[in-house]
Design an enzyme around this catalytic site. Structure first.
Site, PDB file in Angstrom:
ATOM      1  N   ARG A  28      79.336 -53.544  82.245  1.00 27.14           N
ATOM      2  CA  ARG A  28      77.676 -53.228  82.516  1.00 27.14           C
ATOM      3  C   ARG A  28      77.497 -54.265  83.872  1.00 27.14           C
ATOM      4  NH1 ARG A  28      75.431 -56.543  78.205  1.00 27.14           N
ATOM      5  NH2 ARG A  28      75.255 -54.929  76.152  1.00 27.14           N
ATOM      6  N   ARG A  32      71.080 -54.976  85.255  1.00 29.03           N
ATOM      7  CA  ARG A  32      69.832 -55.740  85.815  1.00 29.03           C
ATOM      8  C   ARG A  32      70.139 -56.964  86.658  1.00 29.03           C
ATOM      9  NH1 ARG A  32      67.342 -55.769  79.984  1.00 29.03           N
ATOM     10  NH2 ARG A  32      69.425 -55.886  79.561  1.00 29.03           N
ATOM     11  N   ARG A  41      65.115 -49.715  89.460  1.00 25.03           N
ATOM     12  CA  ARG A  41      64.511 -49.883  87.992  1.00 25.03           C
ATOM     13  C   ARG A  41      62.552 -49.380  88.668  1.00 25.03           C
ATOM     14  NH1 ARG A  41      64.917 -54.444  84.075  1.00 25.03           N
ATOM     15  NH2 ARG A  41      63.612 -54.848  85.671  1.00 25.03           N
ATOM     16  N   ASP A  78      75.029 -43.893  79.396  1.00 27.62           N
ATOM     17  CA  ASP A  78      74.906 -44.053  77.844  1.00 27.62           C
ATOM     18  C   ASP A  78      76.273 -43.950  76.919  1.00 27.62           C
ATOM     19  OD1 ASP A  78      72.878 -44.719  75.085  1.00 27.62           O
ATOM     20  OD2 ASP A  78      72.798 -45.818  76.686  1.00 27.62           O
ATOM     21  N   TYR A 155      73.729 -45.260  65.483  1.00 29.57           N
ATOM     22  CA  TYR A 155      72.382 -45.361  66.347  1.00 29.57           C
ATOM     23  C   TYR A 155      71.776 -43.990  65.484  1.00 29.57           C
ATOM     24  CZ  TYR A 155      72.909 -48.140  70.061  1.00 29.57           C
ATOM     25  OH  TYR A 155      73.447 -49.177  70.484  1.00 29.57           O
TER      26      TYR A 155
END
Length: 349
Positions: A28, A32, A41, A78, A155
């Site tokens: 990652r 963020r 974003r 993703d 998922y």
């Protein structure tokens, strides 16, 4: 000059060369905690735009490369990205995560799924990876990544993230034939997707089986391991020289079993001591990791000590320095910079 010395550092380590320091990247690492990412974003709030629009995904993938010069640049994407190509639509909702509606719960839905044709459904992946290879050259290794069958099934069947995985587990224990069929279709699609990423420029592939750590060892052997093997076996048949990494969150109880997956490198989370992980995995398997991401909230001295400790325990062959999970969104950017500087200044003895 031999060709090998021109190969990027992480690729050489992944192949098992003894180097003067371990290569380093972060799971990652595009995300963020970086102001540059948050600014982007705000401008492009839809996650699927950021991960599927070529220019945006390239820009985001390269943000940490420009800032910190890690040895690995990972495709910004993703694990669910290939699912629409099989006939499973999804959305990613900010702060809630992925949503699959309707979730996969019936034989009829599984029968309707079709094989993945990545050239048709995922052309942007090829463009992103090709461009990253051009941009990065030999200064870093370009990593691709995929989700593993069990985690993608979790998922798709739960419909979203889950705390207890009760829906997929109840299917596993009451309708195993149906679940195995679904896992098989996912495995074949993921193998196709891995090959497509390699053909598009990815030099190393990491498979995330994020939720396989939620399985008991015997259920891991039944529902996760065989499908990891199915993917890796298919990939090795056509691309035997591309190193494959397997990451599972919460994997301390199944480490030895991960070594049977066909992965060349096991990415270890922080709940296991790196020296013990080495012993348990055996000498034929490389390791990646495994500093606690929260260590990056410590002082520079603390961070340095943790990096040195991890590298010393991992030894000087077949280790890629990384965190034991993704970097946390609230991590100070200067501590990330210090992590990379420190890891890159280490000399193996």
């Amino acid at each position: 000059m031999t060709v090998a010395t021109q190969d990027p550092y992480l690729l050489r380590a992944a192949r098992g060369e003894v180097l003067d320091r371990p290569p380093v990247w972060m799971m990652r690492q595009a995300g963020r905690y970086m102001k540059a990412y948050r600014d982007l974003r705000d401008k492009y709030p839809a996650f699927r735009d950021r991960s599927e629009k070529v220019d945006l995904a390239i820009e985001i993938s390269l943000q940490p490369f420009r800032a910190f010069e890690p040895d690995g640049v990972i495709l910004f994407s993703d694990i669910l990205t290939p699912l629409p190509g099989l006939g499973i639509p999804f959305d990613i909702i900010e702060s809630r995560g992925p949503v699959i509606d309707p979730p996969i719960r019936s034989q009829e839905q599984i029968d309707k799924l079709h094989p993945l044709e990545p050239g048709e459904s995922l052309p942007f992946i090829r463009e992103i990876l090709q461009t990253l290879r051009q941009e990065v050259g030999n200064k870093a290794t370009v990593l691709g990544f995929v989700g593993a069958p069990w985690t993608l099934a979790a998922y798709a069947i739960e419909g979203k993230s889950s705390k207890d995985y009760a829906i997929i587990k109840s299917m596993a224990f009451s309708e195993p034939t149906m679940l195995h069929q679904f896992l098989g279709k996912l495995a074949d699609a993921i193998a196709t997707y891995v090959r497509y990423q390699i053909d598009s420029g990815a030099q190393v592939i990491q498979m995330f089986d994020s939720w396989a750590g939620q399985l008991s060892p015997q259920d891991y052997e039944t529902f996760a391991l065989p499908y990891q093997q199915r993917v890796f076996n298919q990939v090795k048949q056509t691309h035997p020289d591309t190193p494959l990494i397997l990451y599972i969150n919460g994997s301390a109880g199944i480490l030895e079993r991960m070594a049977q997956s066909g992965a060349d490198i096991v990415s270890v989370d922080w709940t296991v001591d790196m020296a013990e992980a080495r012993t348990r995995l055996g000498s034929n398997i490389g390791v990646q990791g495994n500093m606690d991401p929260c260590a990056l909230f410590g002082s520079q001295e603390f961070i340095r000590d943790r990096i040195y400790d991890t590298i010393r325990k991992a030894g000087n062959k077949g280790h890629i320095m990384n965190l034991g999970h993704g970097v946390l969104p609230s991590t100070p950017e200067e501590n990330v910079a210090f992590f990379f500087e420190t890891a890159k200044s280490v000399k193996n003895h």
